[in-house]
Design a protein around this motif. Structure first.
Motif, PDB file in Angstrom:
ATOM      1  N   PHE A 140       0.816  -1.214   0.000  1.00  0.00           N
ATOM      2  CA  PHE A 140       0.000   0.000   0.000  1.00  0.00           C
ATOM      3  C   PHE A 140       0.849   1.264   0.000  1.00  0.00           C
ATOM      4  N   LYS A 141       2.027   1.221   0.607  1.00  0.00           N
ATOM      5  CA  LYS A 141       2.898   2.391   0.663  1.00  0.00           C
ATOM      6  C   LYS A 141       3.762   2.537  -0.584  1.00  0.00           C
ATOM      7  N   SER A 142       3.733   1.562  -1.458  1.00  0.00           N
ATOM      8  CA  SER A 142       4.568   1.612  -2.654  1.00  0.00           C
ATOM      9  C   SER A 142       3.970   2.579  -3.677  1.00  0.00           C
ATOM     10  N   SER A 143       4.739   2.867  -4.701  1.00  0.00           N
ATOM     11  CA  SER A 143       4.283   3.767  -5.751  1.00  0.00           C
ATOM     12  C   SER A 143       3.680   3.017  -6.936  1.00  0.00           C
ATOM     13  N   ALA A 144       3.355   1.766  -6.749  1.00  0.00           N
ATOM     14  CA  ALA A 144       2.760   0.964  -7.822  1.00  0.00           C
ATOM     15  C   ALA A 144       1.349   1.465  -8.120  1.00  0.00           C
ATOM     16  N   GLU A 145       0.869   1.128  -9.309  1.00  0.00           N
ATOM     17  CA  GLU A 145      -0.482   1.518  -9.694  1.00  0.00           C
ATOM     18  C   GLU A 145      -1.500   0.772  -8.844  1.00  0.00           C
ATOM     19  N   THR A 146      -2.695   1.327  -8.748  1.00  0.00           N
ATOM     20  CA  THR A 146      -3.738   0.749  -7.897  1.00  0.00           C
ATOM     21  C   THR A 146      -4.066  -0.683  -8.299  1.00  0.00           C
ATOM     22  N   GLY A 147      -4.160  -0.964  -9.584  1.00  0.00           N
ATOM     23  CA  GLY A 147      -4.467  -2.307 -10.046  1.00  0.00           C
ATOM     24  C   GLY A 147      -3.407  -3.315  -9.626  1.00  0.00           C
ATOM     25  N   MET A 148      -2.156  -2.916  -9.715  1.00  0.00           N
ATOM     26  CA  MET A 148      -1.069  -3.810  -9.302  1.00  0.00           C
ATOM     27  C   MET A 148      -1.082  -4.020  -7.792  1.00  0.00           C
ATOM     28  N   LYS A 149      -1.416  -2.982  -7.039  1.00  0.00           N
ATOM     29  CA  LYS A 149      -1.506  -3.135  -5.589  1.00  0.00           C
ATOM     30  C   LYS A 149      -2.577  -4.166  -5.229  1.00  0.00           C
ATOM     31  N   ILE A 150      -3.725  -4.088  -5.907  1.00  0.00           N
ATOM     32  CA  ILE A 150      -4.807  -5.037  -5.639  1.00  0.00           C
ATOM     33  C   ILE A 150      -4.366  -6.455  -5.956  1.00  0.00           C
ATOM     34  N   ILE A 151      -3.681  -6.637  -7.073  1.00  0.00           N
ATOM     35  CA  ILE A 151      -3.204  -7.971  -7.451  1.00  0.00           C
ATOM     36  C   ILE A 151      -2.213  -8.496  -6.420  1.00  0.00           C
TER      37      ILE A 151
END
Length: 63
Positions: free
Chosen positions: A25-36
């Protein structure tokens, strides 16, 4: 001893999974990748944690 040891291992895995999810959650990844990533960690607690440790996004968490 077996039940106590298994419970301790389970608690350690749970704590590491929560830590990994917070990092996602604290990373700068895109929301879709965070969900995955979160789904992978939740559905496969041990394997997902290992995969995240090798290839997952990291947040700005200091040790």
């Amino acid at each position: 001893m077996g039940a106590t040891f298994n419970g301790l291992v389970g608690l350690i895995i749970l704590a590491l999974d929560i830590w990994a999810i917070i990092n996602v959650f604290k990373s700068s990844a895109e929301t879709g990748m965070k969900i995955i990533w979160v789904l992978l960690i939740l559905l496969l607690p041990v394997l997902g944690l290992v995969i995240w440790a090798i290839a997952g996004p990291r947040g700005n968490v200091r040790f």
